[in-house]
Design a protein around this motif. Structure first.
Motif, PDB file in Angstrom:
ATOM      1  N   ASN A  17     -44.599  21.258  10.276  1.00  0.00           N
ATOM      2  CA  ASN A  17     -44.297  21.901   8.994  1.00  0.00           C
ATOM      3  C   ASN A  17     -44.502  23.404   9.039  1.00  0.00           C
ATOM      4  N   PRO A 444     -35.017  17.109  15.845  1.00  0.00           N
ATOM      5  CA  PRO A 444     -34.278  17.731  14.738  1.00  0.00           C
ATOM      6  C   PRO A 444     -32.814  18.010  15.053  1.00  0.00           C
ATOM      7  N   VAL A 450     -31.405  15.511   9.746  1.00  0.00           N
ATOM      8  CA  VAL A 450     -31.486  16.314   8.518  1.00  0.00           C
ATOM      9  C   VAL A 450     -31.130  15.475   7.291  1.00  0.00           C
ATOM     10  N   LEU A 453     -34.198  13.580   6.415  1.00  0.00           N
ATOM     11  CA  LEU A 453     -35.155  14.523   5.838  1.00  0.00           C
ATOM     12  C   LEU A 453     -34.841  14.768   4.365  1.00  0.00           C
ATOM     13  N   GLN A 457     -37.090  13.832   1.019  1.00  0.00           N
ATOM     14  CA  GLN A 457     -37.522  14.857   0.066  1.00  0.00           C
ATOM     15  C   GLN A 457     -37.230  14.477  -1.375  1.00  0.00           C
ATOM     16  N   VAL A 465     -40.020  19.107   8.169  1.00  0.00           N
ATOM     17  CA  VAL A 465     -39.613  18.639   9.491  1.00  0.00           C
ATOM     18  C   VAL A 465     -40.784  17.976  10.212  1.00  0.00           C
ATOM     19  N   SER A 467     -43.370  16.623   8.888  1.00  0.00           N
ATOM     20  CA  SER A 467     -43.717  15.369   8.216  1.00  0.00           C
ATOM     21  C   SER A 467     -42.865  14.229   8.736  1.00  0.00           C
ATOM     22  N   LEU A 468     -41.572  14.481   8.921  1.00  0.00           N
ATOM     23  CA  LEU A 468     -40.687  13.422   9.405  1.00  0.00           C
ATOM     24  C   LEU A 468     -40.975  13.088  10.866  1.00  0.00           C
TER      25      LEU A 468
END
Length: 510
Positions: A17, A444, A450, A453, A457, A465, A467-468
């Motif tokens: 993060n 990523p 994305v 993600l 959220q 990012v 966190s995932l």
């Protein structure tokens, strides 16, 4: 959850993060890619395509040709980003099904008889089966899994995690063979003909391995999700996004709406079946192909099928319960649904250009071919060769998203090489596929990272990012170790990889 594991994942999340916004991550990756392409071009880095004999050279992204592509093809680069059209099309229908209350009603009905403890394996299994639906599963199953977990009083991010693991992390597993098996083994067959021109290869040649992997991963991922991932997330105390779980429909109207939606779903299913089976009129069948490849148009049509299914069933349900009064409400729901994916659209612009520029630079195939040459030069024992192939495939997955693109470059070298060492092309393909799926859920640069993600959220606004990555890393490690052991087991016991597909290979006498 053990304290050391908790602290380690927390550290991964903090580091992740601390990274910039995903848009600027892709900008940084593009800058590194440009520098790498310039250096590779100056050094004359190249490789010989073993199929065509063409010399592939690394190209500078600062060359006149590539700068011209960047500026003149920018709209096309964005529009051709693989997940973009799929997400927009499916979301048009899913938004109506969600906002009309259909998804909520279905989830509540489904939840009544399912114990909470079986949610994780059930969703993971659906994720495995959804491989036939290609990328549509990301737009459909992942948000639905969050709703299911939240409705059951469990953390919705845990639902997202187990669904993402089933769809992408376990992509090498497949209980039912589908179009991806045909694609990958088709590439393998082309590679075998370089050595044995009349070699026959079964498109179901990975089925035993992929099915066994899928069955083994069900309890493995169940344990990871319920004992590691969800305890770390803690109890769910937040409120759902607007329109996600609330269900205020009259029970009688709801039953009527569900019946009508069921009839509409049956009609759509029959329509698509007719397009594939009606004598003399089969727009969803490739009559020029043979075997499972004949159904590739049908598989490709599933995106449109999901859109129509959600749109029509949601409309029918909403009209019955009163959430849809006219066609204007349907259009409004579509508009609101597309508004929720606008963050993904912004990121897609930069992700699309990173992937396109990587292809323009030629670094992908050059890396893959040189890596396969290095693997051949090691002269290692058979199990170690396959494990190295698996690991190499997983490393390449961090920077090259397309499994078929990597395999197209590597297979012509790796497959004949291992055939000469007594390893069947089917087992080689299975080992490659296993390695290719390990890091899908934590890199990523993956095209759907994305999207997941953005979906997460919606439930936790500060989810970044890191966190995932921390959420999915336990799955990635568990799936990787399981696959590594399974490849070793298959090699050691020389088990058949699929119907008529042994683990070993003997060169025909000439």
């Amino acid at each position: 959850m053990p304290g050391k594991t908790q602290k380690w994942l927390d550290r991964v999340e903090r580091w992740g993060n601390a990274l910039p916004d995903p848009v600027f991550i892709f900008l940084g990756l593009i800058a590194l890619l440009v520098a790498a392409s310039v250096a590779a071009a100056l050094l004359g880095w190249s490789a010989i395509n073993p199929v065509s004999g063409e010399v592939l050279t690394a190209k500078s992204l600062l060359s006149a040709e590539n700068i011209g592509k960047l500026l003149t093809e920018m709209p096309d680069t964005m529009a051709n980003f693989p997940p973009l059209g799929l997400i927009l099309v499916v979301m048009l229908g899913a938004a109506v099904a969600e906002r009309s209350g259909l998804f909520t009603a279905l989830m509540n009905r489904a939840m009544r008889g399912v114990p909470n403890r079986f949610l994780s394996p059930a969703i993971f299994l659906i994720g495995l089966l959804s491989h036939q639906a290609a990328d549509a599963a990301y737009v459909v199953l992942i948000p639905l899994s969050a709703i299911i977990f939240a409705a059951a009083g469990r953390h919705p991010l845990s639902g997202i995690a187990i669904a993402y693991a089933g769809i992408s992390g376990a992509f090498a597993a497949n209980l039912l063979p589908g179009q991806f098996d045909v694609l990958m083994l088709g590439i393998t067959k082309s590679a075998t003909t370089l050595l044995v021109p009349d070699h026959m290869l079964n498109p179901l040649g990975n089925w035993y391995f992929t099915a066994a992997l899928g069955l083994i991963l069900i309890p493995v991922t169940w344990f990871v999700n319920d004992r590691i991932v969800e305890p770390r997330l803690g109890a769910w105390t937040g409120s759902p996004p607007e329109g996600e779980i609330e269900d205020e429909a009259d029970p009688g109207a709801q039953r009527k709406g569900l019946r009508r939606a069921g009839l509409a779903a049956l009609a759509i299913a029959l329509l698509f079946a007719a397009f594939a089976l009606w004598p003399g009129y089969t727009p969803l069948v490739d009559n020029t192909a043979a075997g499972p490849a004949r159904l590739e148009p049908f598989y490709a049509s599933l995106v449109a099928g999901f859109m129509l299914l959600f749109l029509i069933c949601g409309w029918v349900y909403g009209a019955a319960v009163g959430t849809i009064g006219s066609h204007r409400d349907v259009v409004k729901m579509m508009t609101e649904g597309l508004a929720t994916v606008t963050p993904f659209l912004v990121i897609s612009f930069f992700a699309a250009h990173f992937i396109a520029m990587f292809a323009w630079s030629n670094l992908g195939p050059v890396m893959a071919i040189n890596g396969a040459d290095w693997l051949r030069a090691q002269q290692l024992a058979t199990p170690l060769l396959l494990i190295l192939l698996l690991l190499m495939s997983s490393v390449f997955d961090l920077v090259i998203g397309s499994a078929s693109a990597k395999w197209s470059a590597m297979a012509p070298i790796v497959v004949p090489m291992l055939m000469l060492l007594g390893i069947s092309p089917e087992l080689t393909t299975a080992a490659y596929r296993m390695g290719d799926s390990i890091f899908n859920i934590v890199t990523p640069v993956a095209s759907n990272f994305v999207l997941v993600l953005v979906l997460a959220q919606r439930w936790r606004h500060d989810f970044g990012v890191g966190s995932l990555i921390a959420l999915m890393l336990p799955f990635s490690i568990a799936i990787g170790l399981t696959g590594l052991c399974l490849v070793g087991l298959w090699t050691g016991f020389e088990l058949p990889v699929g119907p008529g597909a042994p683990a070993t290979y003997a060169m025909p006498a000439r």
